[in-house]
Design an enzyme around this catalytic site. Structure first.
Site, PDB file in Angstrom:
ATOM      1  N   ASP A   1      57.939  40.451  -8.144  1.00 40.96           N
ATOM      2  CA  ASP A   1      56.949  39.422  -7.801  1.00 40.96           C
ATOM      3  C   ASP A   1      55.879  39.252  -8.884  1.00 40.96           C
ATOM      4  O   ASP A   1      55.190  38.232  -8.901  1.00 40.96           O
ATOM      5  CB  ASP A   1      56.264  39.748  -6.471  1.00 40.96           C
ATOM      6  CG  ASP A   1      57.160  39.450  -5.286  1.00 40.96           C
ATOM      7  OD1 ASP A   1      58.301  39.024  -5.507  1.00 40.96           O
ATOM      8  OD2 ASP A   1      56.718  39.649  -4.139  1.00 40.96           O
TER       9      ASP A   1
ATOM     10  N   CYS B   1      61.243  31.229  -1.296  1.00 45.39           N
ATOM     11  CA  CYS B   1      61.316  30.835  -2.704  1.00 45.39           C
ATOM     12  C   CYS B   1      62.760  30.743  -3.184  1.00 45.39           C
ATOM     13  O   CYS B   1      63.589  31.590  -2.835  1.00 45.39           O
ATOM     14  CB  CYS B   1      60.556  31.854  -3.561  1.00 45.39           C
ATOM     15  SG  CYS B   1      58.797  31.780  -3.311  1.00 45.39           S
TER      16      CYS B   1
ATOM     17  N   ARG C   1      69.989  35.000  -2.613  1.00 46.20           N
ATOM     18  CA  ARG C   1      69.324  35.680  -1.501  1.00 46.20           C
ATOM     19  C   ARG C   1      70.189  35.800  -0.226  1.00 46.20           C
ATOM     20  O   ARG C   1      69.836  35.280   0.837  1.00 46.20           O
ATOM     21  CB  ARG C   1      67.974  35.008  -1.171  1.00 46.20           C
ATOM     22  CG  ARG C   1      67.067  34.932  -2.366  1.00 46.20           C
ATOM     23  CD  ARG C   1      65.687  34.465  -2.015  1.00 46.20           C
ATOM     24  NE  ARG C   1      64.816  35.563  -1.620  1.00 46.20           N
ATOM     25  CZ  ARG C   1      63.524  35.430  -1.325  1.00 46.20           C
ATOM     26  NH1 ARG C   1      62.966  34.255  -1.380  1.00 46.20           N
ATOM     27  NH2 ARG C   1      62.793  36.464  -0.988  1.00 46.20           N
ATOM     28  N   PRO C   2      71.328  36.496  -0.323  1.00 44.80           N
ATOM     29  CA  PRO C   2      72.165  36.663   0.876  1.00 44.80           C
ATOM     30  C   PRO C   2      71.479  37.535   1.923  1.00 44.80           C
ATOM     31  O   PRO C   2      70.520  38.244   1.612  1.00 44.80           O
ATOM     32  CB  PRO C   2      73.417  37.366   0.337  1.00 44.80           C
ATOM     33  CG  PRO C   2      72.974  38.030  -0.926  1.00 44.80           C
ATOM     34  CD  PRO C   2      71.852  37.208  -1.489  1.00 44.80           C
ATOM     35  N   ILE C   3      71.984  37.480   3.163  1.00 49.32           N
ATOM     36  CA  ILE C   3      71.412  38.338   4.210  1.00 49.32           C
ATOM     37  C   ILE C   3      72.500  39.234   4.828  1.00 49.32           C
ATOM     38  O   ILE C   3      72.399  39.658   5.968  1.00 49.32           O
ATOM     39  CB  ILE C   3      70.676  37.513   5.296  1.00 49.32           C
ATOM     40  CG1 ILE C   3      71.595  36.442   5.901  1.00 49.32           C
ATOM     41  CG2 ILE C   3      69.417  36.880   4.759  1.00 49.32           C
ATOM     42  CD1 ILE C   3      71.069  35.914   7.224  1.00 49.32           C
ATOM     43  N   ASP C   4      73.549  39.483   4.032  1.00 43.70           N
ATOM     44  CA  ASP C   4      74.669  40.277   4.551  1.00 43.70           C
ATOM     45  C   ASP C   4      74.252  41.677   5.011  1.00 43.70           C
ATOM     46  O   ASP C   4      74.815  42.218   5.959  1.00 43.70           O
ATOM     47  CB  ASP C   4      75.775  40.378   3.487  1.00 43.70           C
ATOM     48  CG  ASP C   4      75.262  40.960   2.175  1.00 43.70           C
ATOM     49  OD1 ASP C   4      74.260  40.428   1.646  1.00 43.70           O
ATOM     50  OD2 ASP C   4      75.818  41.962   1.700  1.00 43.70           O
TER      51      ASP C   4
ATOM     52  N   ARG D   1      60.810  32.666   4.315  1.00 48.30           N
ATOM     53  CA  ARG D   1      61.849  33.685   4.351  1.00 48.30           C
ATOM     54  C   ARG D   1      61.710  34.558   5.597  1.00 48.30           C
ATOM     55  O   ARG D   1      62.667  34.915   6.260  1.00 48.30           O
ATOM     56  CB  ARG D   1      61.655  34.546   3.090  1.00 48.30           C
ATOM     57  CG  ARG D   1      62.743  35.500   2.819  1.00 48.30           C
ATOM     58  CD  ARG D   1      63.715  34.918   1.813  1.00 48.30           C
ATOM     59  NE  ARG D   1      65.019  35.514   1.957  1.00 48.30           N
ATOM     60  CZ  ARG D   1      66.127  34.827   2.104  1.00 48.30           C
ATOM     61  NH1 ARG D   1      66.104  33.528   2.148  1.00 48.30           N
ATOM     62  NH2 ARG D   1      67.284  35.431   2.215  1.00 48.30           N
TER      63      ARG D   1
ATOM     64  N   ILE E   1      66.262  42.026 -10.090  1.00 45.75           N
ATOM     65  CA  ILE E   1      66.362  41.873  -8.631  1.00 45.75           C
ATOM     66  C   ILE E   1      66.898  40.488  -8.241  1.00 45.75           C
ATOM     67  O   ILE E   1      67.823  40.385  -7.446  1.00 45.75           O
ATOM     68  CB  ILE E   1      64.982  42.102  -7.946  1.00 45.75           C
ATOM     69  CG1 ILE E   1      64.296  43.378  -8.466  1.00 45.75           C
ATOM     70  CG2 ILE E   1      65.128  42.123  -6.425  1.00 45.75           C
ATOM     71  CD1 ILE E   1      64.910  44.691  -8.073  1.00 45.75           C
TER      72      ILE E   1
ATOM     73  N   ARG F   1      51.330  29.210   0.113  1.00 48.35           N
ATOM     74  CA  ARG F   1      52.090  30.015   1.080  1.00 48.35           C
ATOM     75  C   ARG F   1      51.687  31.479   0.997  1.00 48.35           C
ATOM     76  O   ARG F   1      51.842  32.221   1.965  1.00 48.35           O
ATOM     77  CB  ARG F   1      53.592  29.927   0.761  1.00 48.35           C
ATOM     78  CG  ARG F   1      54.298  28.733   1.356  1.00 48.35           C
ATOM     79  CD  ARG F   1      55.805  28.859   1.165  1.00 48.35           C
ATOM     80  NE  ARG F   1      56.220  30.222   1.423  1.00 48.35           N
ATOM     81  CZ  ARG F   1      57.109  30.896   0.699  1.00 48.35           C
ATOM     82  NH1 ARG F   1      57.701  30.348  -0.313  1.00 48.35           N
ATOM     83  NH2 ARG F   1      57.412  32.134   1.015  1.00 48.35           N
TER      84      ARG F   1
ATOM     85  N   ASN G   1      53.393  40.254   2.341  1.00 43.95           N
ATOM     86  CA  ASN G   1      54.742  40.682   2.721  1.00 43.95           C
ATOM     87  C   ASN G   1      54.748  41.650   3.897  1.00 43.95           C
ATOM     88  O   ASN G   1      55.754  41.778   4.595  1.00 43.95           O
ATOM     89  CB  ASN G   1      55.478  41.283   1.519  1.00 43.95           C
ATOM     90  CG  ASN G   1      55.870  40.205   0.510  1.00 43.95           C
ATOM     91  OD1 ASN G   1      55.793  39.007   0.807  1.00 43.95           O
ATOM     92  ND2 ASN G   1      56.273  40.623  -0.671  1.00 43.95           N
TER      93      ASN G   1
END
Ligand code: UD1
Length: 423
Positions: free
Chosen positions: A305, A117, A122-125, A93, A327, A397, A23
């Site tokens: 995770d 995944c 999973r918004p990106i606002d 992502r 989460i 991945r 990450n």
């Protein structure tokens, strides 16, 4: 397509070297385009997500040179624009970090809507809110996100939710903005600190990473640097749980034990013996583990995770335990596959109640996402007989040479072609 064939029931024994943190790596590679000079990145995990990002960098005209020993050099001087199309960017992502980095470098970027995944909406606002606060216009059209700013100006940004991705993406744009940016309610994960250290090594002025207030004083120019990525605490946690599930004894090398405190504490509670020594952790489980209750939280809480790998251990522990996923709302897809292997799990909203069974039974299962795949590997290793895990591309991945590392610990695991899927 590939599958894993695992003949389980063997105790894991020996040593495993942990790779660089996925990450952190997937943010640092896009961040490298901010440098006006050569960037050398060490301890880069060899996983398909980093290989894809390196390909995207090359497609943008950055010069990428592998230097061996998990080190790569990136020279982004020849780049003229930051654009990543659907075919490459939507597989993961982290391609969205090119938005923040592209804004910082060129004041504009265009990237396909990110994949990754399927563990919730999973918004990106919050990323968008941050970019707009810095003066960018954001458009989403035909599956592409475009960001553009005449000028980037520092701003005070309060995140409505604690988001790792939004915190990093805003940092990547803000390092080149005019004036000061303050991110409040920032994420505190170890890779936020690693990315900040990388940016500071390039000449950025980022302070407070690792706390919930990050202050960034924009600079005009960032130069090249050398940086070694921190060890992957999720990979380390996965091997710790696998050692416990097989009642083995494993020395986990190249870790930062502080980053693993929530996992270590939970495993000790479950009767696993843990010894920390410098950058190594020895994990030993000689008897059946006791069950426990786990609640996922932002760092330093228990990481979401590792919730899925942990559910495989709870599935064979003594007593009834639970996992509360706070989460991501869709992170229980592995449960049905574990049930195929004889696990007794009931999901009620965001809680999974797991009644431990003495042992699971081998089955043919499918990895729905990266950590679901890790959970299935652990379940398969814990039980005698042959389990086949399909759709392992998700696992590849994010786990560096996982079959080789497990083989070195005595596991019987083989990566084979899934001929049916290829037809
Ligand atoms: C990152 C990690 C992922 C980890 C997660 C939480 C990478 C590449 N991935 O994902 O492995 O599971 O952190 O530790 O680093 N949210 C919003 N709006 C936003 C952004 C997020 O509502 O704009 C929500 C998400 O839906 C989720 C929560 O915030 O419920 C946390 O997400 P976030 O921390 O952003 O996760 P990622 O960065 O996607």
């Amino acid at each position: 397509m590939n599958k894993f064939i695992i003949q389980g029931g063997k105790k894991l024994k020996g040593e495993v070297e942990i790779s660089g943190f996925k990450n952190a790596a997937v943010a640092i590679l896009p961040a490298s385009i901010l440098a006006e000079g050569k960037v050398v990145i060490e301890n880069l995990p060899n996983i398909s997500d980093t290989r894809t990002l390196l390909k995207i960098l090359e497609s943008m005209n950055a010069t990428v040179i592998p230097l061996g020993n998990n080190t790569v050099s990136i020279e982004p001087a020849k780049m003229k624009e930051c654009k990543a199309e659907h075919d490459m960017a939507s597989g993961l992502r982290a391609s969205y970090y090119f938005l923040g980095a592209g804004l910082g470098r060129f004041h504009k970027a265009k990237v396909a809507y990110p994949g990754g995944c399927h563990i919730g909406s999973r918004p990106i606002d919050q990323h968008i809110k941050g970019f707009e606060a810095l003066g960018a216009k954001v458009k989403i059209e035909q599956g592409m996100i475009s960001v553009q700013a005449r000028e980037l100006k520092g701003a005070k940004i309060y995140l409505d939710v604690v988001s790792v991705g939004a915190t990093i993406n805003i940092m990547l744009a803000a390092v080149k903005a005019k004036g000061q940016t303050i991110i409040e309610n920032a994420a505190k994960e170890p890779h936020i600190v690693d990315v900040a250290n990388f940016l500071n090594a390039m000449g950025a002025k980022v302070k407070g990473a690792g706390t919930d207030t990050i202050k960034i004083q924009g600079v005009k120019k960032l130069g090249g640097c050398e940086h070694a990525i921190i060890p992957d605490q999720i990979e380390a946690g996965t091997y710790m749980i696998a050692a416990a599930a097989t009642r083995g004894e494993v020395l986990i090398k190249n870790v930062i034990p502080k980053h693993l405190e929530s996992i270590t504490a939970k495993l000790i509670e479950m009767d696993v013996t843990i010894d920390e020594n410098g950058d190594e952790i020895r994990v030993k489980a000689s008897k059946r583990t006791k069950s426990a209750d786990i609640k996922t939280l932002v760092y330093p809480g228990f990481p979401t995770d590792l919730q899925q790998p942990m559910s495989s251990l709870l599935a064979i522990s003594e007593g009834t335990g639970s996992i509360t996923e706070n989460i991501f709302e869709g992170r229980f897809k592995h449960v049905n596959e574990l049930k195929r292997m004889g696990a007794s799990i009931r999901v009620e909203g965001k809680v999974a109640i797991i009644e431990g069974v003495k042992k699971l039974s081998p089955a043919t299962v499918k990895a729905s996402d990266l950590r679901a795949g890790a959970a299935l590997i652990i379940a398969a290793l814990s039980t005698k007989g042959t389990t086949e895990i399909y759709e392992v591309e998700h696992i590849l991945r994010g786990y560096d040479r996982i079959e080789e590392k497990l083989q070195n610990l005595g596991a019987k695991i083989e990566l084979a072609e899934d001929k049916e899927a290829d037809k």
